[in-house]
Design a protein around this motif. Structure first.
Motif: not given
Length: 181
Positions: A174-175, A177-181
């Motif tokens: 996820r990191r 891909r740029g997704d935020r948690i």
């Protein structure tokens, strides 16, 4: 010339056989039984050097036992033996000690014989119940192995590691891909 070589070879063989042969055992040496002891053991000493019915004065002061007497024995098999006993003191230190006996009385008066006594800390002939026993079974040290004695705990540990690895991989993915948690 060949005859001279054969004679020389034969002479060398005879001479070397005499030189290489073991020396004859000294008749009437000092025999010590047992030869290896622990402190506090009683030692028996005997010799045939003093002749039939002979006696001797023994000296075990090297090991700290002092003087002792060897007297003729009445045993049929050992008529020419002079036998004596002494006790190795409890304070004796490990090592090899020379025990001396000097004949007195008839023909062998003044003849001196010696023998070695070895003092050790541990007995060389331990009883079977005193023999060391090899350990058996598992050792509980707090550090487990891959295949411990309990398969349920092993399976739970493997499952926990698998969940942690999967979760860590998902978070890294996820990191990236740029997704935020």
């Amino acid at each position: 010339m060949r005859k001279a070589r054969l004679l020389t070879t034969a002479a060398l063989a005879v001479a070397s056989a005499g030189l290489l042969a073991p020396p004859a055992a000294a008749a009437g040496g000092l025999e010590i039984h047992p030869a290896t002891v622990t402190p506090g053991t009683t030692v028996t000493v005997h010799t045939t050097a003093c002749g039939s019915g002979g006696s001797a004065s023994g000296d075990a002061s090297a090991v700290g036992a002092g003087a002792f007497t060897l007297t003729g024995t009445q045993e049929e098999d050992h008529e020419e033996d002079a036998v004596g006993r002494f006790e190795v003191p409890p304070s004796a230190q490990p090592g090899t000690y020379e025990i001396v006996a000097k004949c007195s009385g008839s023909g062998a008066s003044g003849k001196q014989v010696t023998g070695d006594l070895v003092v050790t800390i541990t007995s060389t002939a331990a009883a079977p119940e005193q023999q060391p026993v090899a350990p058996k079974g598992h050792v509980k040290t707090g550090v487990g192995g891959a295949l411990g004695p309990d398969p349920v705990q092993t399976a739970a540990g493997v499952a926990a590691l698998a969940v942690a690895a999967a979760g860590g991989t998902w978070l890294l993915h996820r990191r990236a891909r740029g997704d935020r948690i």
